[in-house]
Design a protein around this motif. Sequence first.
Motif, mmCIF file in Angstrom:
data_model
loop_
_atom_site.group_PDB
_atom_site.id
_atom_site.type_symbol
_atom_site.label_atom_id
_atom_site.label_comp_id
_atom_site.label_asym_id
_atom_site.label_seq_id
_atom_site.Cartn_x
_atom_site.Cartn_y
_atom_site.Cartn_z
ATOM 1 N N MET A 165 0.837 -1.199 0.000
ATOM 2 C CA MET A 165 0.000 0.000 0.000
ATOM 3 C C MET A 165 0.868 1.243 0.000
ATOM 4 N N PHE A 166 0.446 2.240 -0.766
ATOM 5 C CA PHE A 166 1.107 3.546 -0.755
ATOM 6 C C PHE A 166 0.136 4.595 -0.207
ATOM 7 N N ILE A 167 0.603 5.338 0.783
ATOM 8 C CA ILE A 167 -0.126 6.517 1.253
ATOM 9 C C ILE A 167 0.590 7.694 0.605
ATOM 10 N N VAL A 168 -0.080 8.403 -0.276
ATOM 11 C CA VAL A 168 0.602 9.404 -1.097
ATOM 12 C C VAL A 168 0.167 10.816 -0.717
ATOM 13 N N ARG A 169 1.139 11.655 -0.461
ATOM 14 C CA ARG A 169 0.887 13.085 -0.247
ATOM 15 C C ARG A 169 1.740 13.837 -1.261
ATOM 16 N N HIS A 170 1.139 14.737 -1.989
ATOM 17 C CA HIS A 170 1.868 15.438 -3.044
ATOM 18 C C HIS A 170 1.244 16.816 -3.221
ATOM 19 N N ALA A 171 2.082 17.784 -3.549
ATOM 20 C CA ALA A 171 1.589 19.150 -3.728
ATOM 21 C C ALA A 171 0.772 19.311 -5.010
ATOM 22 N N GLN A 172 0.907 18.354 -5.932
ATOM 23 C CA GLN A 172 0.198 18.506 -7.206
ATOM 24 C C GLN A 172 -1.096 17.697 -7.244
ATOM 25 N N VAL A 178 0.180 1.452 -10.873
ATOM 26 C CA VAL A 178 0.636 0.283 -10.100
ATOM 27 C C VAL A 178 -0.118 -0.992 -10.467
ATOM 28 N N ALA A 179 0.469 -2.126 -10.102
ATOM 29 C CA ALA A 179 -0.156 -3.441 -10.320
ATOM 30 C C ALA A 179 -1.416 -3.548 -9.456
ATOM 31 N N PRO A 180 -2.355 -4.411 -9.880
ATOM 32 C CA PRO A 180 -3.667 -4.469 -9.216
ATOM 33 C C PRO A 180 -3.637 -4.851 -7.743
ATOM 34 N N HIS A 181 -2.580 -5.539 -7.298
ATOM 35 C CA HIS A 181 -2.581 -5.955 -5.890
ATOM 36 C C HIS A 181 -2.077 -4.855 -4.956
ATOM 37 N N ILE A 182 -1.666 -3.720 -5.538
ATOM 38 C CA ILE A 182 -1.171 -2.612 -4.710
ATOM 39 C C ILE A 182 -2.262 -1.555 -4.586
ATOM 40 N N HIS A 183 -2.402 -1.022 -3.380
ATOM 41 C CA HIS A 183 -3.472 -0.070 -3.106
ATOM 42 C C HIS A 183 -2.889 1.307 -2.795
ATOM 43 N N VAL A 184 -3.573 2.333 -3.270
ATOM 44 C CA VAL A 184 -3.107 3.710 -3.082
ATOM 45 C C VAL A 184 -4.155 4.498 -2.302
ATOM 46 N N ILE A 185 -3.692 5.215 -1.286
ATOM 47 C CA ILE A 185 -4.573 6.125 -0.555
ATOM 48 C C ILE A 185 -4.045 7.538 -0.744
ATOM 49 N N ASN A 186 -4.929 8.405 -1.174
ATOM 50 C CA ASN A 186 -4.580 9.819 -1.344
ATOM 51 C C ASN A 186 -4.614 10.505 0.023
ATOM 52 N N ALA A 187 -3.460 11.005 0.456
ATOM 53 C CA ALA A 187 -3.382 11.703 1.741
ATOM 54 C C ALA A 187 -3.275 13.209 1.522
ATOM 55 N N GLY A 188 -3.835 13.667 0.394
ATOM 56 C CA GLY A 188 -3.823 15.090 0.099
ATOM 57 C C GLY A 188 -3.020 15.391 -1.140
ATOM 58 N N ASP A 189 -3.686 15.903 -2.159
ATOM 59 C CA ASP A 189 -2.977 16.259 -3.394
ATOM 60 C C ASP A 189 -3.384 17.653 -3.822
ATOM 61 N N GLY A 190 -2.456 18.570 -3.723
ATOM 62 C CA GLY A 190 -2.697 19.943 -4.126
ATOM 63 C C GLY A 190 -3.979 20.465 -3.494
ATOM 64 N N ARG A 191 -4.788 21.146 -4.272
ATOM 65 C CA ARG A 191 -6.060 21.656 -3.754
ATOM 66 C C ARG A 191 -7.181 20.633 -3.928
#
Lengths: 319, 319, 319
Positions: free
Chosen positions: C115-122, C133-146
């Motif tokens: 799992m990736f917890i992703v925070r990015h200014a964009q 990413v491959a289907p077995h990997i999960h992504v959580i948006n922890a805030g992206d830009g506005r």
Amino acid sequence: MAFLSNNPQLSQNGELQHLLTIEGLNAGMLRHILDTAESFVGVSERDVKKVPLLRGKAIFNLFFEPSTRTRTTFEIAAKRLSADVFNLNISASSQSKGETVLDTVDNLAAMQADMFIVRHAQSGAAHFIARHVAPHIHVINAGDGRHAHPTQGLLDMYTIRHYKKEFHNLRVAIVGDVLHSRVARSQIHALTTLGVPEVRVIAPKTLLPAQVERMGVQVYHDMKQGLKDVDVVIMLRLQNERMRGALLPSAQEYFKSYGLTQEKLALAKPDAIVMHPGPMNRGVEIDSNVADGKQSVILPQVTFGIAVRMAVMSILAGN
Amino acid sequence: MAFLSNNPQLSQNGELQHLLTIEGLNAGMLRHILDTAESFVGVSERDVKKVPLLRGKAIFNLFFEPSTRTRTTFEIAAKRLSADVFNLNISASSQSKGETVLDTVDNLAAMQADMFIVRHAQSGAAHFIARHVAPHIHVINAGDGRHAHPTQGLLDMYTIRHYKKEFHNLRVAIVGDVLHSRVARSQIHALTTLGVPEVRVIAPKTLLPAQVERMGVQVYHDMKQGLKDVDVVIMLRLQNERMRGALLPSAQEYFKSYGLTQEKLALAKPDAIVMHPGPMNRGVEIDSNVADGKQSVILPQVTFGIAVRMAVMSILAGN
Amino acid sequence: MAFLSNNPQLSQNGELQHLLTIEGLNAGMLRHILDTAESFVGVSERDVKKVPLLRGKAIFNLFFEPSTRTRTTFEIAAKRLSADVFNLNISASSQSKGETVLDTVDNLAAMQADMFIVRHAQSGAAHFIARHVAPHIHVINAGDGRHAHPTQGLLDMYTIRHYKKEFHNLRVAIVGDVLHSRVARSQIHALTTLGVPEVRVIAPKTLLPAQVERMGVQVYHDMKQGLKDVDVVIMLRLQNERMRGALLPSAQEYFKSYGLTQEKLALAKPDAIVMHPGPMNRGVEIDSNVADGKQSVILPQVTFGIAVRMAVMSILAGN
């Protein structure tokens, strides 16, 4: 026990709720911590260096001032107790985003923190936080300004007891920058409380607090006189900024007068031990020969420090 | 076995005590590490990616030079072995506080460290630490100056063996900045020790060490000649500072002469594999088509790298 | 279900694969997350605050923009689920070393990340990674830009449901800098999806997005009118850079017009709750009396936030 309730680190029935300073802890409490630490020394020597005492607890290293070394010692102690550790380095810049220290603490408490290890450049910061948090949360002061660094003081007491067995027959000298040391204050309180009859401080006048004698110590400005027949020599770190400041002529001059050499150490008792809270400035407050010599117990201090921190954490979590 | 005792990474009875460099490890030792790694590849594919082999061990990532990627690979490997991991980024600035590297190491050792993963900008730093620590503490070199990065070399060998089964019938080309690469040196030693009959280096003269032929390699300055009929192409990272320096005309020029394209790769054997230690400079040393193409095994290298690091850690901890 | 497949966060059979934004999640999905979170609130109140649901999983906090607070909430949630957590702060400077975001992600995936917890200014960064990413990997948006901060939006919904039981009879006001808030957008979508009949936004024109009415909200520029008879007041953080910018006259002026005081709050329903995503600017968007007052549920929001993040992680890992 009414007088105890004035001390924010003790609960109304006199149990240790927080560890903020050694001041106000009686000899029984200090001995209880040292005895508990003794039971933890063995854990770190095991093949599996862990006990499940704090499993599932959330311990926050809340460092408003960076200190990799101190942070690491608490992280090790917490993980050996099987706690979950969260490291938060809260720089002045992030604080400038507008949140107050108490809002930060409240937020972490709302995440069900069990314990805060607090390091802050300002004296009283850990007290301030301890007074604020709910009763089930425990605060350990990991150094606040010039004021206190109680686990360092406790590990020094552990080390002295380990090597000297008793306190009541000792002569202990604390040498160096007592004025700016967060450790010296803790040490003096602990030593006198545990019954050391003679505590000496050896330093130039510029590095001593005003009226230091009131803390129950004897003051020496000459190292050769001060070290005479002592059982324990505690060297203090001379911080770089002092060397560059107006308080001292130069590092070389300081070493000449107050640096511990084999020659000066020979004035102490033959079995005297040498202690230092680290990190050392070799060649400034201590000569490498002494630091690495057979009377030095500087590295055992570090080892005992883990056990003492485990003891404090487990005592607090149990109360 | 007297000659072995000159190698600080081997104990007197020839067992691996530290992993500092691939130099001095014989083929049997290298194969033992690769075989052990093979047993760990499966662990990372499990639902619960953990084995309890290093439970309760204290492993310190002692990084005197920052490298998030390398630090993370060791942290993952250690946690999959159930060890407790402590990350210490010791910047030049904190070292300027006066404590020596050996005092830092002694302090961590006194906290009952079991293993140090050392990254340092200066060649020989990990050796220096390994020579100093007590026998029960193990040191892994995670990159020191231009000198060595042995786990990277080992994972490259693992990858080659995985895809090519044998070493004795291979032609391997290493392409690029051999001069400044901490990886190339490890690779050349490992390949020749494992019996690869033909190791080629392909680079401009400015990016080759003096007398590189003495390491048992064939030197090519022309990529088309050098890649002819090879089984394995190992591309090296071209560091940004080289591109800006006087050694190279420009990144574009470099790519034209030494960048790996599909066209140039077609000169190698049809089943040749392409490797890169990462991070890649796409369009500088390697074309994106090749990096993401079907001959690329760059991402499997990363996967095997975790298993290799688990193998090294478990072998050291077992000795 | 064909329309669902256009949403990168839902799998072809409509299950949650990633959490990128609240947009596109139907009421059933939102309720499922809130119900799951409810089962986790108890975990954090236990003596041992852990469940073994994600044991041996590798969760990466991939923060391209620093946020100690957000990172900590995800780290706590992951550790309470017994996952292994790896914190990677990838500053702009390290990215300038040449590796692309997707190469970084591919490398971590090759280390068997779950799992990736992703925070990015964009805006869109987490979507970009999720599509890759491959289907077995999960992504959580922890805030992206506005753009979005969906776990914040979800914990707000959890908090409202906790205190108000139902959504269908509520009047909710969102007050402040809607234009620059990554939270407001998530909140508006969630509130309307869960059936709140009346969502109001209260802000000066300069802090509202163009055509905000199209999101199904009523627009107020006067706080006293906007707060009239609402059940829930959601205050937004006013970022310092806005105060210094040309959009606002001054922090004092802002507080006078749009800061929440007891006097203004009195216009809402007597049992209205006050929410804030934190960190608060006391005296700018909210008065301390209100922040610490009996209608404030700002700290319970933080508590529920851990349970909501545990719920999202466990739902994703189960799918």
